[in-house]
Design an enzyme around this catalytic site. Sequence first.
Site, PDB file in Angstrom:
ATOM      1  CB  ALA A  85      55.886  27.544  28.785  1.00 39.71           C
ATOM      2  CG  ASN A 110      60.330  18.993  33.583  1.00 38.97           C
ATOM      3  OD1 ASN A 110      59.298  19.623  33.835  1.00 38.97           O
ATOM      4  ND2 ASN A 110      60.681  18.667  32.329  1.00 38.97           N
ATOM      5  CG  PHE A 114      53.188  25.414  31.640  1.00 36.20           C
ATOM      6  CD1 PHE A 114      54.321  24.942  31.003  1.00 36.20           C
ATOM      7  CD2 PHE A 114      51.980  25.379  30.951  1.00 36.20           C
ATOM      8  CE1 PHE A 114      54.261  24.437  29.707  1.00 36.20           C
ATOM      9  CE2 PHE A 114      51.909  24.885  29.653  1.00 36.20           C
ATOM     10  CZ  PHE A 114      53.042  24.414  29.035  1.00 36.20           C
ATOM     11  CB  SER A 172      53.982  20.666  28.812  1.00 32.40           C
ATOM     12  OG  SER A 172      54.283  20.334  30.158  1.00 32.40           O
ATOM     13  CG  ASN A 174      55.359  17.885  33.542  1.00 29.20           C
ATOM     14  OD1 ASN A 174      55.246  16.706  33.859  1.00 29.20           O
ATOM     15  ND2 ASN A 174      56.462  18.381  33.015  1.00 29.20           N
ATOM     16  CB  THR A 175      49.614  21.515  32.029  1.00 29.89           C
ATOM     17  OG1 THR A 175      50.649  22.368  32.536  1.00 29.89           O
ATOM     18  CG2 THR A 175      48.271  22.207  32.192  1.00 29.89           C
ATOM     19  CE  LYS A 210      59.564  21.536  22.920  1.00 28.12           C
ATOM     20  NZ  LYS A 210      60.430  22.266  23.867  1.00 28.12           N
ATOM     21  CG  ASN A 239      57.576  19.240  25.448  1.00 27.95           C
ATOM     22  OD1 ASN A 239      58.378  19.078  26.367  1.00 27.95           O
ATOM     23  ND2 ASN A 239      56.720  20.250  25.430  1.00 27.95           N
ATOM     24  N   GLY A 260      66.678  14.455  27.560  1.00 27.59           N
ATOM     25  CA  GLY A 260      68.070  14.052  27.538  1.00 27.59           C
ATOM     26  C   GLY A 260      68.313  12.873  26.626  1.00 27.59           C
TER      27      GLY A 260
END
Length: 355
Positions: A85, A110, A114, A172, A174-175, A210, A239, A260
């Site tokens: 991204a 992960n 970003f 995501s 992670n933000t 997404k 995602n 995965g």
Amino acid sequence: MSIIETAGLWLLHRMDPERAHGLSIRALRLGLVPLPGPVTSPRLATTIAGLDLPNPLGLAAGYDKNAEVVGPLTRAGFGFVEVGAATPRPQPGNPRPRLFRLPEDRGVINRFGFNNDGAEAIASRLSRARRDVPVGINLGANKDSDDRAADYLQVLRVCGPHVDFATVNVSSPNTERLRDLQGREALSALLAGVTAARDDLARPIPIFLKIAPDLTPAEIEDVAEVALSSRIDGIIATNTTLARDGLRSAHAGEKGGLSGAPLFERSTRVLARLSAMTRGRLPLIGVGGVGSAEEALQKILAGASAVQLYSALVWNGLSLVPRILHDLDAMLERDGIANISELVGQDRARWMKGD
């Protein structure tokens, strides 16, 4: 997989995962990786949102975050490639370590956040890249932004002229609070702004959305209704997940998004439910846990018109891409299927039941 690729993966797996990722990018940039070119056949060629694809297998966003190896990736066998991204301003992402292999589970966690060079640098690389298949950009927002919706529009304005499609990434994990944009009102406003910005491009491009795999059935229904009432062109499902069910690897407890093999069933059930709710009116791209021709086919049977992968490359290398496609083509030929589009959604009911 060749002996050289096997040895290369063995070495990479003994390094820090993020360093190994960087070395794989460098190897592609230096031309050290054999590339088969686009893989296609009359059975595999398909069209999604007006994009003509030589085959339905794409590279998901996250591998080539900064559009450093677009040319080589479009010659690696994929039918389409997504980079990013990208955010308006460069940002370093979260502190290291932030990438973890789960070998016993064939998964990856992960929490990059970003990390990228910013839209201007990425657009510059995209403008110079040779491409053999359609290329898209994953749109993101800066972590410290006061107006994240405006960030998506800014990235689209900067990178949109140099790509064939764009993906609105509101999923995501992670933000902080990014997934709040998946709510009905926020999502509707965001997509209205993005599609309006797309219309201002000299060459309007398809817009995909997404979504996360951790949505409830009611939340999936909200997403479907908003998507159908907007002017986007498709949905990517899904995602990474925050779930940690049944993992065995040492790093299973790390924070971040899990991708995965452990994601396959969860993401495919979301895909099937979304397929039923959108009733074939929007094409879907299935992503999450694809590592074989059979798994790619299951995504298509659940309702996807195309699929993406990324994490499986960690364990199998780039030679996995043509291998999946040749196997998939052989399966279609064996069963007398003229084109893979005939199979979209044929097994959706089973996946919705979770059988």
